[in-house]
Design a protein around this motif. Structure first.
Motif, mmCIF file in Angstrom:
data_model
loop_
_atom_site.group_PDB
_atom_site.id
_atom_site.type_symbol
_atom_site.label_atom_id
_atom_site.label_comp_id
_atom_site.label_asym_id
_atom_site.label_seq_id
_atom_site.Cartn_x
_atom_site.Cartn_y
_atom_site.Cartn_z
ATOM 1 N N ALA A 1 -14.388 75.069 63.572
ATOM 2 C CA ALA A 1 -13.935 75.529 64.891
ATOM 3 C C ALA A 1 -12.494 76.043 64.796
ATOM 4 N N GLY A 2 -11.634 75.269 64.140
ATOM 5 C CA GLY A 2 -10.244 75.672 63.964
ATOM 6 C C GLY A 2 -10.127 76.973 63.190
ATOM 7 N N TYR A 3 -10.964 77.125 62.168
ATOM 8 C CA TYR A 3 -10.966 78.329 61.330
ATOM 9 C C TYR A 3 -11.255 79.576 62.179
ATOM 10 N N HIS A 4 -12.339 79.511 62.970
ATOM 11 C CA HIS A 4 -12.733 80.680 63.762
ATOM 12 C C HIS A 4 -11.760 80.945 64.923
ATOM 13 N N LEU A 5 -11.168 79.896 65.477
ATOM 14 C CA LEU A 5 -10.140 80.106 66.516
ATOM 15 C C LEU A 5 -8.928 80.818 65.929
ATOM 16 N N SER A 6 -8.495 80.377 64.744
ATOM 17 C CA SER A 6 -7.252 80.895 64.160
ATOM 18 C C SER A 6 -7.395 82.326 63.653
ATOM 19 N N ARG A 7 -8.648 82.782 63.463
ATOM 20 C CA ARG A 7 -8.883 84.150 62.985
ATOM 21 C C ARG A 7 -9.022 85.165 64.112
ATOM 22 N N ALA A 8 -9.028 84.691 65.366
ATOM 23 C CA ALA A 8 -9.213 85.599 66.501
ATOM 24 C C ALA A 8 -8.024 86.556 66.608
ATOM 25 N N PRO A 9 -8.266 87.799 67.089
ATOM 26 C CA PRO A 9 -7.168 88.769 67.224
ATOM 27 C C PRO A 9 -6.001 88.220 68.069
ATOM 28 N N CYS A 10 -6.316 87.600 69.203
ATOM 29 C CA CYS A 10 -5.256 86.966 70.011
ATOM 30 C C CYS A 10 -5.478 85.454 69.937
ATOM 31 N N CYS B 1 -23.484 72.085 61.261
ATOM 32 C CA CYS B 1 -22.170 71.646 61.740
ATOM 33 C C CYS B 1 -21.165 72.800 61.715
ATOM 34 N N ILE B 2 -21.183 73.576 60.619
ATOM 35 C CA ILE B 2 -20.279 74.728 60.527
ATOM 36 C C ILE B 2 -20.611 75.734 61.624
ATOM 37 N N GLU B 3 -21.911 75.960 61.849
ATOM 38 C CA GLU B 3 -22.356 76.882 62.895
ATOM 39 C C GLU B 3 -21.936 76.385 64.279
ATOM 40 N N SER B 4 -22.022 75.065 64.506
ATOM 41 C CA SER B 4 -21.633 74.524 65.820
ATOM 42 C C SER B 4 -20.135 74.732 66.059
ATOM 43 N N GLY B 5 -19.331 74.614 64.997
ATOM 44 C CA GLY B 5 -17.897 74.875 65.115
ATOM 45 C C GLY B 5 -17.611 76.332 65.421
ATOM 46 N N ARG B 6 -18.351 77.220 64.758
ATOM 47 C CA ARG B 6 -18.187 78.667 65.000
ATOM 48 C C ARG B 6 -18.541 79.029 66.440
ATOM 49 N N ARG B 7 -19.651 78.468 66.913
ATOM 50 C CA ARG B 7 -20.092 78.788 68.284
ATOM 51 C C ARG B 7 -19.152 78.208 69.331
ATOM 52 N N ALA B 8 -18.631 77.013 69.051
ATOM 53 C CA ALA B 8 -17.663 76.411 69.986
ATOM 54 C C ALA B 8 -16.430 77.297 70.099
ATOM 55 N N ALA B 9 -15.941 77.784 68.956
ATOM 56 C CA ALA B 9 -14.771 78.673 68.964
ATOM 57 C C ALA B 9 -15.078 79.955 69.737
ATOM 58 N N ALA B 10 -16.286 80.510 69.520
ATOM 59 C CA ALA B 10 -16.683 81.743 70.216
ATOM 60 C C ALA B 10 -16.722 81.534 71.728
ATOM 61 N N ARG B 11 -17.200 80.371 72.156
ATOM 62 C CA ARG B 11 -17.258 80.088 73.607
ATOM 63 C C ARG B 11 -15.848 79.985 74.189
ATOM 64 N N VAL B 12 -14.969 79.316 73.469
ATOM 65 C CA VAL B 12 -13.572 79.164 73.945
ATOM 66 C C VAL B 12 -12.893 80.531 74.006
ATOM 67 N N LEU B 13 -13.199 81.376 73.051
ATOM 68 C CA LEU B 13 -12.590 82.716 73.013
ATOM 69 C C LEU B 13 -13.253 83.678 73.988
ATOM 70 N N GLY B 14 -14.345 83.189 74.636
ATOM 71 C CA GLY B 14 -14.958 83.977 75.710
ATOM 72 C C GLY B 14 -16.076 84.886 75.305
ATOM 73 N N SER B 15 -16.541 84.775 74.036
ATOM 74 C CA SER B 15 -17.613 85.691 73.629
ATOM 75 C C SER B 15 -18.996 85.053 73.720
ATOM 76 N N GLU B 16 -19.074 83.759 74.091
ATOM 77 C CA GLU B 16 -20.374 83.107 74.318
ATOM 78 C C GLU B 16 -20.257 82.184 75.512
ATOM 79 N N PRO B 17 -21.369 81.991 76.272
ATOM 80 C CA PRO B 17 -21.301 81.088 77.431
ATOM 81 C C PRO B 17 -21.020 79.646 77.003
ATOM 82 N N ASN B 18 -20.320 78.916 77.858
ATOM 83 C CA ASN B 18 -19.968 77.538 77.520
ATOM 84 C C ASN B 18 -21.187 76.630 77.636
ATOM 85 N N SER B 19 -21.273 75.624 76.762
ATOM 86 C CA SER B 19 -22.319 74.589 76.904
ATOM 87 C C SER B 19 -21.882 73.360 76.159
#
Length: 443
Positions: free
Chosen positions: A17-26, A425-443
């Protein structure tokens, strides 16, 4: 001032999750909080006296499917390509599968010809179980235990021999308690969509090519060589270590030895994350700690959520690593799950000696390794594998509905919810980051 996201838990889900958050453009400001002094969670590798790598947790990752490919992409992005040790499709370890039944090892049939021959421990060729499956009507229930599903579709023998072993191997769990909908979603969906699991898996595989699959040289190599699984030269712990190095280089604050004591809601909908010696404020929290741990941290306003999360339990597993003189590879034996639960419930003494003795006995009877091992490690992992029991999907639905209705800035990741394997687990972290960044619905 930018947003702050706090990630709870430094296991592989939280690191991803931290990895995918830190790679976001903003990218938001990211703080990862881990209660223990080390990162990686259940993934842990240690070197034995002779230089052999002992895995105290998972020892291999499967490259299959989109999540498997995404993990390989992550490996490449972290610069670990040259460290990958694959088990290719033509390797005996990939081609041979065994069931230990009635005091003997039985090779499972492989290839089409194998399906038409009687293959112990099954009394009839597996072709008949396949024929039964193709002609069985679709089930009516919204969920079913793995045992009941397999018995209905494939017959009592396959259910009690094969599916029971699979549940113990993957979940350290009991096939008569685990949910087919949550533990083996592809089997459940295949029946729902195509009435037959075999047809559904065949047609599903043919149609799944439409969604864009991640691509890289490593992924293409894994496909071409038909890898069954892979590891890393220094052990699987190399992966969380590389993620930690990457996070630090991107300015993520990684706090170790900082157990979270509680979560409180501040005016304006922000979180106060209480630690042993201070607190943090966050606009959003990604929880990658076990569901039962999170349930104890939530504030009173989230009591219904805490209640749903506390119902997601886990079992303990003992990993025994044995090294034998003359054997090229160390032997890893996993004990536990429902067997360990029964032992604990009876007040049995859970001693290191008992676990070592059980493992040595298994190595002697199943592998013919009769002499005592030259080196032995015993590790008890308390509550390490979540159990998706019958009706697990309803718990997840209650959690999703509560988060949506209360608009809580909280996203869940980790093995407690939708898959216990490393890829999941890695996929769940990626999806969580995507939801926080606004590209997937929250769940």
């Amino acid at each position: 001032m930018g947003r702050t996201v706090v990630v709870l838990g430094g296991g592989i889900s939280g690191l991803a999750a931290g990895y995918h958050l830190s790679r976001a453009p903003c990218a938001p400001k990211v703080v990862l909080v881990e209660g223990s002094e080390r990162l990686g969670g259940w993934i842990r590798s240690v070197r034995g006296p002779g230089g052999a790598v002992f895995e105290l947790g998972p020892r291999g990752i499967r490259p299959a499917g989109a999540p498997g490919a995404r993990t390989l992409l992550l490996v490449s992005e972290l610069g670990l390509d040259s460290e990958v040790l694959p088990v290719r499709g033509d390797h005996p370890a990939a081609q041979n599968r065994f069931l230990y039944v009635g005091g003997a090892l039985h090779a499972l049939p492989s290839g089409l010809r194998g399906l038409f021959r009687p293959s112990p421990p099954f009394s009839k060729p597996l072709f008949w179980a396949g024929l039964r499956e193709l002609t069985t009507p679709r089930g009516k229930d919204p969920d079913e235990t793995v045992h009941s599903f397999a018995q209905r579709r494939l017959g009592p023998e396959v259910a009690s021999l094969a599916m029971d072993s699979l549940c113990r191997g993957v979940f350290a769990g009991n096939s008569r308690e685990l949910s087919v909908r949550s533990c083996f979603p592809s089997l459940f969906q295949a029946e729902q969509s195509h009435r037959s699991v075999l047809l559904g898996l065949l047609l599903g595989a043919a149609s799944s090519g439409h969604s864009p699959r991640p691509d890289s040289a490593l992924i293409r190599q894994a496909r071409a060589e038909r890898w069954s699984q892979w590891s890393l030269r220094g052990g699987l712990e190399t992966l969380p270590q590389a993620l930690n190095t990457y996070l630090t280089s991107r300015g993520v604050s990684v706090l170790r030895g900082q157990p979270v004591c509680g979560l409180g809601l501040l005016p304006g909908g922000r979180w106060k994350v209480s630690l042993g010696d201070g607190s943090l404020e966050a606009d959003h929290v990604i929880s990658a700690v076990p569901a039962s741990v999170l349930s104890k941290l939530l504030p009173a306003q989230a009591a219904p959520l805490a209640h749903a999360l506390s119902a997601i339990t886990a079992v303990s597993v003992v990993v025994v690593n044995l090294q034998y003189r003359g054997a090229r590879l160390p032997v890893q034996v996993m004990l536990g799950g429902s067997w360990l639960q029964t032992l604990e419930a009876r007040g049995g003494l859970l001693s290191r000696e008992l676990f070592q003795q059980q493992a040595q006995q298994a190595a002697a009877t199943q592998l013919g390794l009769k002499e005592p091992p030259s080196h032995c490690l015993v590790h008890l992992h308390k509550n390490c594998i979540p159990q998706y029991t019958l009706g697990h999907w309803q718990k997840l639905e209650a959690v999703t509905q509560f988060l949506a209705s209360q608009r809580l800035p909280l996203t869940l990741a980790g093995a407690s919810y939708e898959g216990v394997a490393v890829n999941d687990c890695i996929e769940s972290g990626r999806r969580a980051a995507a939801r926080v960044l606004g590209s997937e619905p929250n769940s």
